[in-house]
Enzyme design. Structure first.
Site, PDB file in Angstrom:
ATOM      1  N   LYS A  44       0.841  -1.207   0.000  1.00  0.00           N
ATOM      2  CA  LYS A  44       0.000   0.000   0.000  1.00  0.00           C
ATOM      3  C   LYS A  44       0.872   1.251   0.000  1.00  0.00           C
ATOM      4  O   LYS A  44       2.052   1.187   0.363  1.00  0.00           O
ATOM      5  CB  LYS A  44      -0.912  -0.025   1.230  1.00  0.00           C
ATOM      6  N   ARG A 142     -10.880  -0.805  14.807  1.00  0.00           N
ATOM      7  CA  ARG A 142     -10.859   0.026  13.605  1.00  0.00           C
ATOM      8  C   ARG A 142     -11.832  -0.639  12.639  1.00  0.00           C
ATOM      9  O   ARG A 142     -13.030  -0.467  12.782  1.00  0.00           O
ATOM     10  CB  ARG A 142      -9.418   0.114  13.081  1.00  0.00           C
ATOM     11  N   TYR A 271      15.305  31.784   6.886  1.00  0.00           N
ATOM     12  CA  TYR A 271      14.093  32.474   7.367  1.00  0.00           C
ATOM     13  C   TYR A 271      14.139  32.654   8.878  1.00  0.00           C
ATOM     14  O   TYR A 271      14.591  31.767   9.605  1.00  0.00           O
ATOM     15  CB  TYR A 271      12.853  31.622   7.056  1.00  0.00           C
ATOM     16  N   MET A 318      10.925  25.252   2.121  1.00  0.00           N
ATOM     17  CA  MET A 318      10.171  24.348   1.256  1.00  0.00           C
ATOM     18  C   MET A 318      11.098  23.583   0.316  1.00  0.00           C
ATOM     19  O   MET A 318      10.902  22.394   0.068  1.00  0.00           O
ATOM     20  CB  MET A 318       9.145  25.141   0.436  1.00  0.00           C
TER      21      MET A 318
END
Ligand SMILES: *Cc1c(COP(=O)(O)O)cnc(C)c1O
Length: 396
Positions: A44, A142, A271, A318
């Protein structure tokens, strides 16, 4: 735009997947598992970010019986890739998905009467006898029918001529910790169902309970099949579980130095000016950031350059991180840096990054983004090719 031209200039930031290590891990897992026990390779979420098709093809060659997936898209991707093996969808299905599952021979888990009726109707309209796995909730709370309410559902499935009860499964809440008390409670609840069915002369061919932790530490729960995910990729589910020697990580993450700055005492980096140099420092900029999945930390963590640790300074942006290379004078523009994996004698493990993120290794592996180029290598056979973000081959 077609990025698959051989000469397309690739971004100098990539994940490297060692398919030789993957194959070896699968061989070690298969060799450790008693031979009658089947292996369901859980692939998955793009095989935890490793590329589901690559992983599935190798797992099949190394003896996997079938594959565990989470979404219909994931399963269709493998079918379209030519995989004919059993594909078991582990989560919950919406009604609208069932017809696709029947049409493409995707096996679903069932746990409530309505979807069993719908599935049976669709299967008979396809004139198929469709295998299903009963999902039993033994304490994870679940998915699944409660263990003490499972019998009527089994009888309903058996009454449907277009369905075949192939499997029964449950999932552990805690399989890789030292204390196995609750795992054993879950096994006992599962066995209550199996025993009650046996008394009615009903047997279910494929019983499966174990994830990687259960495979390693709960051999009495192996039964007919184990569902192994993270261990294939060379990562143990916890620090306290049993270890198999030779299992090694498959994925590394790398970037090349894209700029070098000299920062004078009193000058800051990045930053919010979270790092200020107290002496003259040499700083390398690596073109990888939180937009690629790097944890958004400040003044923590490091990269490996020339086999040495270069501490991260300032914040993570980023698209960039900054690391201190003052003590690595030989470092030059476009030299290779490792942000996850090995270089020389040093290693930054998936667990190191998980700690930076305050999270688990699963989260680190699955959160590297697809804008990273994927490069497939095989250190055993010494081959290497690049893959585009859509996983098409770009160069031999
Ligand atoms: C993800 C998953 C697994 C695999 O777990 P690992 O810890 O990665 O081995 C097994 N079973 C189910 C139901 C899962 O959702």
């Amino acid at each position: 735009m077609n990025f698959s031209y051989e000469n397309f200039p690739q971004r100098p930031t990539w994940t490297e997947l060692d398919l030789g290590a993957l194959r070896r891990n699968l061989q070690l897992i298969r060799a450790d598992l008693p031979s009658p026990v089947k292996l369901l390779a859980v692939v998955k979420d793009e095989a935890y970010g490793h590329g589901a098709l690559d992983v599935a093809r190798i797992a099949l060659e190394e003896g996997a019986w079938g594959f565990g997936l989470s979404t219909l898209e994931e399963a269709m991707h493998l079918r379209e890739g030519g995989l004919a093996a059993p594909l078991l969808l582990l989560g919950e299905r919406q009604e609208a998905e069932l017809e696709w599952c029947v049409a493409h021979n995707l096996t679903v888990c069932v746990n409530e009467p309505h979807s069993i009726r719908i599935l049976a109707r669709i299967a008979s309209s396809f004139e198929k006898r469709v295998p299903v796995h009963l999902k039993i909730n033994t304490g994870m709370s679940r998915y699944g029918v409660r263990w003490d309410e499972a019998l009527p559902l089994v009888e309903q499935i058996l009454a449907e001529k277009s369905l075949r009860l192939e499997g029964a499964m449950t999932h552990f809440a805690q399989s890789d910790e030292v204390d196995k008390t609750f795992a054993n409670v879950q096994i006992a609840r599962f066995d209550e169902v199996i025993l009650a069915l046996a008394q009615k002369g009903i047997s279910i061919p494929l019983q499966h309970l174990c994830n990687s932790g259960g495979f390693l530490d709960l051999p009495h729960a192996h039964r007919d099949m184990v569902r192994v995910g993270i261990l294939q990729h060379g990562i143990f589910p916890s620090q306290v579980c049993r270890k198999i020697t030779g299992i090694a990580p498959v994925m590394s993450v790398k970037a090349r130095i894209a700029a070098i700055q000299t920062v004078k005492p009193g000058e800051s980096v990045g930053y919010a000016m979270r790092y200020t140099a107290t002496s003259e420092r040499r700083i390398a900029v690596l073109p990888i950031g939180y937009g690629d999945g790097f944890p958004r930390v400040r003044n923590e963590g490091c990269a490996l350059i020339h086999g040495q640790r270069a501490p991260l300074v300032g914040g993570v942006a980023m698209d960039a991180i900054t690391v201190d290379i003052t003590d690595i004078p030989q470092a030059q523009l476009w030299d290779e840096a490792v942000v996850m994996g090995r270089q020389g004698d040093e290693e930054i493990t998936v667990r190191d990054l998980a700690q930076l993120k305050n999270s688990v290794t699963y989260d680190v592996l699955t959160n590297w983004r697809l804008r990273l180029r994927r490069k497939v290598v095989n250190h055993q056979n010494n081959f290497c090719y690049g893959l585009n973000t859509d996983q098409t081959l770009i160069q031999k």
